[in-house]
Design a protein around this motif. Structure first.
Motif, PDB file in Angstrom:
ATOM      1  N   SER A 206       0.808  -1.207   0.000  1.00  0.00           N
ATOM      2  CA  SER A 206       0.000   0.000   0.000  1.00  0.00           C
ATOM      3  C   SER A 206       0.840   1.254   0.000  1.00  0.00           C
ATOM      4  CB  SER A 206      -0.927   0.007   1.225  1.00  0.00           C
ATOM      5  OG  SER A 206      -0.173   0.049   2.418  1.00  0.00           O
ATOM      6  N   ARG A 207       2.147   1.122   0.104  1.00  0.00           N
ATOM      7  CA  ARG A 207       3.029   2.280   0.030  1.00  0.00           C
ATOM      8  C   ARG A 207       3.377   2.632  -1.402  1.00  0.00           C
ATOM      9  NH1 ARG A 207       1.851   5.344   3.858  1.00  0.00           N
ATOM     10  NH2 ARG A 207       3.041   5.182   5.777  1.00  0.00           N
ATOM     11  N   ARG A 208       3.039   1.764  -2.352  1.00  0.00           N
ATOM     12  CA  ARG A 208       3.305   2.035  -3.762  1.00  0.00           C
ATOM     13  C   ARG A 208       1.994   1.907  -4.526  1.00  0.00           C
ATOM     14  NH1 ARG A 208       7.679  -1.078  -2.115  1.00  0.00           N
ATOM     15  NH2 ARG A 208       6.805  -3.006  -2.982  1.00  0.00           N
ATOM     16  N   TRP A 209       1.698   2.924  -5.320  1.00  0.00           N
ATOM     17  CA  TRP A 209       0.404   2.980  -5.989  1.00  0.00           C
ATOM     18  C   TRP A 209       0.582   3.207  -7.485  1.00  0.00           C
ATOM     19  CZ3 TRP A 209      -4.082   1.908  -3.512  1.00  0.00           C
ATOM     20  CH2 TRP A 209      -4.078   1.959  -2.105  1.00  0.00           C
ATOM     21  N   ARG A 210      -0.378   2.702  -8.238  1.00  0.00           N
ATOM     22  CA  ARG A 210      -0.432   2.933  -9.681  1.00  0.00           C
ATOM     23  C   ARG A 210      -1.751   3.607 -10.025  1.00  0.00           C
ATOM     24  NH1 ARG A 210      -0.324  -2.065 -11.501  1.00  0.00           N
ATOM     25  NH2 ARG A 210       1.839  -2.176 -12.221  1.00  0.00           N
ATOM     26  N   TRP A 211      -1.649   4.778 -10.668  1.00  0.00           N
ATOM     27  CA  TRP A 211      -2.827   5.467 -11.205  1.00  0.00           C
ATOM     28  C   TRP A 211      -2.844   5.246 -12.708  1.00  0.00           C
ATOM     29  CZ3 TRP A 211      -2.487  10.009 -14.439  1.00  0.00           C
ATOM     30  CH2 TRP A 211      -3.742  10.522 -14.810  1.00  0.00           C
ATOM     31  N   ARG A 212      -3.937   4.706 -13.213  1.00  0.00           N
ATOM     32  CA  ARG A 212      -4.069   4.421 -14.639  1.00  0.00           C
ATOM     33  C   ARG A 212      -4.906   5.508 -15.322  1.00  0.00           C
ATOM     34  NH1 ARG A 212      -2.478  -0.658 -16.265  1.00  0.00           N
ATOM     35  NH2 ARG A 212      -2.196  -2.231 -14.617  1.00  0.00           N
ATOM     36  N   HIS A 213      -4.355   6.038 -16.401  1.00  0.00           N
ATOM     37  CA  HIS A 213      -5.074   7.027 -17.199  1.00  0.00           C
ATOM     38  C   HIS A 213      -6.056   6.311 -18.119  1.00  0.00           C
ATOM     39  CE1 HIS A 213      -5.975  10.741 -19.107  1.00  0.00           C
ATOM     40  NE2 HIS A 213      -4.828  11.355 -18.833  1.00  0.00           N
ATOM     41  N   ASP A 214      -6.935   7.082 -18.733  1.00  0.00           N
ATOM     42  CA  ASP A 214      -7.896   6.556 -19.698  1.00  0.00           C
ATOM     43  C   ASP A 214      -7.174   6.270 -21.012  1.00  0.00           C
ATOM     44  OD1 ASP A 214     -10.021   6.164 -21.552  1.00  0.00           O
ATOM     45  OD2 ASP A 214     -11.364   7.319 -20.262  1.00  0.00           O
ATOM     46  N   ALA A 215      -7.126   4.999 -21.413  1.00  0.00           N
ATOM     47  CA  ALA A 215      -6.395   4.618 -22.620  1.00  0.00           C
ATOM     48  C   ALA A 215      -7.010   5.195 -23.885  1.00  0.00           C
ATOM     49  CB  ALA A 215      -6.326   3.097 -22.721  1.00  0.00           C
ATOM     50  N   ARG A 216      -8.259   5.652 -23.812  1.00  0.00           N
ATOM     51  CA  ARG A 216      -8.918   6.180 -25.009  1.00  0.00           C
ATOM     52  C   ARG A 216      -8.378   7.536 -25.418  1.00  0.00           C
ATOM     53  NH1 ARG A 216     -14.914   6.267 -22.964  1.00  0.00           N
ATOM     54  NH2 ARG A 216     -13.767   7.050 -21.142  1.00  0.00           N
ATOM     55  N   ALA A 217      -7.831   8.296 -24.479  1.00  0.00           N
ATOM     56  CA  ALA A 217      -7.415   9.660 -24.825  1.00  0.00           C
ATOM     57  C   ALA A 217      -6.269  10.170 -23.967  1.00  0.00           C
ATOM     58  CB  ALA A 217      -8.601  10.616 -24.702  1.00  0.00           C
ATOM     59  N   GLY A 218      -5.632   9.322 -23.207  1.00  0.00           N
ATOM     60  CA  GLY A 218      -4.556   9.785 -22.332  1.00  0.00           C
ATOM     61  C   GLY A 218      -3.273  10.059 -23.086  1.00  0.00           C
ATOM     62  N   LEU A 219      -2.625  11.153 -22.772  1.00  0.00           N
ATOM     63  CA  LEU A 219      -1.333  11.464 -23.362  1.00  0.00           C
ATOM     64  C   LEU A 219      -0.252  10.592 -22.741  1.00  0.00           C
ATOM     65  CD1 LEU A 219      -0.070  13.453 -25.417  1.00  0.00           C
ATOM     66  CD2 LEU A 219       0.483  14.938 -23.492  1.00  0.00           C
ATOM     67  N   LEU A 220      -0.446  10.185 -21.484  1.00  0.00           N
ATOM     68  CA  LEU A 220       0.473   9.289 -20.811  1.00  0.00           C
ATOM     69  C   LEU A 220      -0.287   8.078 -20.274  1.00  0.00           C
ATOM     70  CD1 LEU A 220      -0.146   9.984 -17.552  1.00  0.00           C
ATOM     71  CD2 LEU A 220       1.280  11.942 -18.090  1.00  0.00           C
ATOM     72  N   GLU A 221       0.456   7.025 -19.958  1.00  0.00           N
ATOM     73  CA  GLU A 221      -0.180   5.786 -19.506  1.00  0.00           C
ATOM     74  C   GLU A 221      -0.785   5.940 -18.118  1.00  0.00           C
ATOM     75  OE1 GLU A 221       2.627   2.619 -19.578  1.00  0.00           O
ATOM     76  OE2 GLU A 221       3.323   3.072 -21.597  1.00  0.00           O
ATOM     77  N   GLY A 222      -0.090   6.661 -17.292  1.00  0.00           N
ATOM     78  CA  GLY A 222      -0.504   6.803 -15.905  1.00  0.00           C
ATOM     79  C   GLY A 222       0.672   7.212 -15.057  1.00  0.00           C
ATOM     80  N   LEU A 223       0.620   6.853 -13.792  1.00  0.00           N
ATOM     81  CA  LEU A 223       1.655   7.273 -12.855  1.00  0.00           C
ATOM     82  C   LEU A 223       1.793   6.228 -11.759  1.00  0.00           C
ATOM     83  CD1 LEU A 223       3.481   9.771 -11.963  1.00  0.00           C
ATOM     84  CD2 LEU A 223       1.613  10.285 -10.371  1.00  0.00           C
ATOM     85  N   CYS A 224       3.039   5.879 -11.441  1.00  0.00           N
ATOM     86  CA  CYS A 224       3.324   5.038 -10.286  1.00  0.00           C
ATOM     87  C   CYS A 224       4.110   5.863  -9.286  1.00  0.00           C
ATOM     88  CB  CYS A 224       4.132   3.814 -10.700  1.00  0.00           C
ATOM     89  SG  CYS A 224       3.223   2.652 -11.739  1.00  0.00           S
ATOM     90  N   LEU A 225       3.749   5.794  -8.014  1.00  0.00           N
ATOM     91  CA  LEU A 225       4.475   6.542  -6.998  1.00  0.00           C
ATOM     92  C   LEU A 225       4.802   5.661  -5.811  1.00  0.00           C
ATOM     93  CD1 LEU A 225       2.188   8.754  -4.813  1.00  0.00           C
ATOM     94  CD2 LEU A 225       1.220   7.417  -6.662  1.00  0.00           C
ATOM     95  N   ASP A 226       5.889   6.014  -5.142  1.00  0.00           N
ATOM     96  CA  ASP A 226       6.403   5.241  -4.022  1.00  0.00           C
ATOM     97  C   ASP A 226       6.406   6.108  -2.772  1.00  0.00           C
ATOM     98  OD1 ASP A 226       7.667   3.562  -2.305  1.00  0.00           O
ATOM     99  OD2 ASP A 226       9.508   3.353  -3.451  1.00  0.00           O
ATOM    100  N   LEU A 227       5.511   5.820  -1.846  1.00  0.00           N
ATOM    101  CA  LEU A 227       5.424   6.590  -0.610  1.00  0.00           C
ATOM    102  C   LEU A 227       6.472   6.175   0.411  1.00  0.00           C
ATOM    103  CD1 LEU A 227       1.543   6.699  -0.074  1.00  0.00           C
ATOM    104  CD2 LEU A 227       3.008   8.406  -1.166  1.00  0.00           C
TER     105      LEU A 227
END
Length: 354
Positions: A206-227
Motif C-alpha cells: 500500500s506504500r506504492r500505488w499505480r494510477w491508470r489514465h484513460d487509454a482512449r485519450a490519455g497522453l500518458l499511460e498513468g503514474l506510479c508513486l512510491d510513498l
C-alpha cells in the motif's frame, strides 16, 4: 539518466508532518503578497482555500492544472536549468504567465500549499504503468496529508499539478478503485513489484500505488508513486530531483530535448496540446481520442495561439532573438512531423512503382 536512489539523501519511511511542514521546514516559505499573487494567477480567493481542508485542496489542484500550463520553452531555448527553490519557483509563477516542467510546477505548488497550512510530502514517481528501476524519480509526486474524519491516521491525497495530463482532482491513496472524472475513466491500484526504489525495504504494497489514465485519450499511460521514499529531508523538498531535472534539461538523450516544443493545459473539456504548428484537444468523447483545434501558419498566429489558449504572453517575456529561435524550432518540429507521417506513403508508392 541518474537513478533516483543516487539522488536521494536518505531513504526514509514517510511520516506525516505534524504541522504545515516539509521535513524541517516549519515557517511558511512565501510572503503574503506572493501567496496573493499566486492565488490571483489561479483565479482563487483566500476564502476558498483557507483553512486547509479537502475542499480547498480540490479547488487548488483544479485551478492549477487549468491555469498553469506544462511547457518546456525555456529548455528548448537553451536557458540555464531553473533552481529548485520553492520560493523562487512560486514567485516565478505568481509574477508571470509561464508554466514549466513537472519539477518546477511541483516546487512552486508545494511552497503554496505549505504557506496555506497544508502538510506536504514529495515522493519519487514514474510516468508509466510498468516502471523499470531507472524510471523512478522522473517525476515528483506531491502528496498532502489531511486529518481523517474518524480521528485516526491522516488520509493521504495525491495532489499532482505537474503531469500536464493528470487528474483535475486530488486522488485519495486509500484503496483500489475506478472512477470517472470529466468523461475520463481512471483507476487506482496498489503496485507490488521489485522495480520501486524501496522494494524489499519495508513499507508494504500500500506504500506504492499505480494510477491508470484513460487509454482512449490519455497522453500518458498513468503514474506510479512510491510513498516509502520521501524527498522531504530538507527545507527544499525538490532538491533531491535536481540531477534528474538537469538530465532532462541538458542531455541530448532527453525526451524533452528530442521531442520539441510541447505545451499542455487540462480543463473539464479535455487536454489542450500545442506541438509544432498544431493545437489539438484530447478527450475520450472524440473520435480517435483527439481533434485538431487550430493550426498556425505564421509566427504571429502561433504566438496568438499561446495567448488565447494558454494565457502565455511570450512576446512580453522573451527577447526578439528568443522569439525567432522559438519560431524556427516550431517550423523544424512541424516539418519533421510531416516527414515522419509521409514516409510510409512514400515507401508504399515506391514499392508499387517497383
Amino acid at each position: 539518466p541518474p537513478s533516483f536512489a543516487a539522488c536521494m539523501p536518505l531513504p526514509v519511511a514517510p511520516r506525516v508532518p505534524p504541522s504545515s511542514a516539509v521535513g524541517g521546514a516549519r515557517a511558511a516559505p512565501l510572503t503574503r503578497d506572493v501567496v496573493d499573487a499566486y492565488l490571483r494567477r489561479l483565479a482563487l480567493s483566500r476564502r476558498v482555500v483557507e483553512p486547509p481542508c479537502l475542499a480547498a485542496l480540490k479547488a487548488l489542484v483544479a485551478a492549477h492544472v487549468e491555469n498553469v500550463p506544462w511547457e518546456n520553452i525555456d529548455l528548448i531555448l537553451g536557458r540555464p536549468p531553473p533552481t529548485l527553490d520553492g520560493r523562487r519557483s512560486a514567485e516565478r509563477l505568481a509574477g508571470s504567465s509561464r508554466g514549466g516542467l513537472c519539477f518546477e510546477l511541483a516546487d512552486a505548488f508545494c511552497a503554496l500549499l505549505l504557506s496555506l497550512g497544508f502538510a506536504v510530502s514529495v515522493h519519487p514517481a514514474a510516468c508509466v504503468q510498468e516502471p523499470t528501476p531507472e524510471r523512478w524519480g522522473e517525476h515528483a509526486a506531491t502528496v498532502v496529508a489531511l486529518p481523517s474524519a474518524q480521528g485516526g491516521a491522516p488520509t493521504l491525497w495525491l495532489a499532482d499539478v505537474g503531469l500536464g495530463d493528470g487528474a483535475r482532482s486530488p486522488i485519495c491513496l486509500d484503496q483500489a478503485r475506478t472512477w470517472e472524472e470529466d468523461g475520463y475513466l481512471f483507476a487506482l491500484e496498489p503496485l507490488d513489484d521489485q522495480s520501486a526504489p524501496s522494494a524489499g525495504g519495508g513499507g508494504g504494497g500500500s506504500r506504492r500505488w499505480r494510477w491508470r489514465h484513460d487509454a482512449r485519450a490519455g497522453l500518458l499511460e498513468g503514474l506510479c508513486l512510491d510513498l516509502s521514499l520521501s524527498a522531504t529531508s530538507s527545507c527544499q523538498p525538490l532538491a533531491s530531483f535536481v540531477p534528474r531535472l538537469e538530465h532532462f534539461w541538458t542531455s541530448p538523450e532527453s525526451a524533452y530535448m528530442r521531442g520539441g516544443i510541447a505545451i499542455h493545459r487540462k480543463s473539464p473539456e479535455g487536454l489542450l496540446t500545442l506541438r509544432g504548428c498544431t493545437l489539438r484537444r484530447r478527450h475520450p468523447s472524440m473520435a480517435g481520442g483527439s481533434e485538431v483545434v487550430a493550426s498556425a501558419w505564421t509566427r504571429e498566429e502561433w504566438f496568438a495561439l499561446l495567448q488565447q489558449h494558454f494565457s502565455l504572453n511570450l512576446e512580453d517575456e522573451l527577447t526578439t532573438v528568443e522569439q525567432e529561435l522559438l519560431w524556427d524550432r516550431v517550423l523544424h518540429d512541424s516539418m519533421a512531423f510531416l516527414t515522419r507521417m509521409s514516409a510510409p506513403v512514400v515507401a508504399a508508392a515506391s514499392s508499387r512503382a517497383s
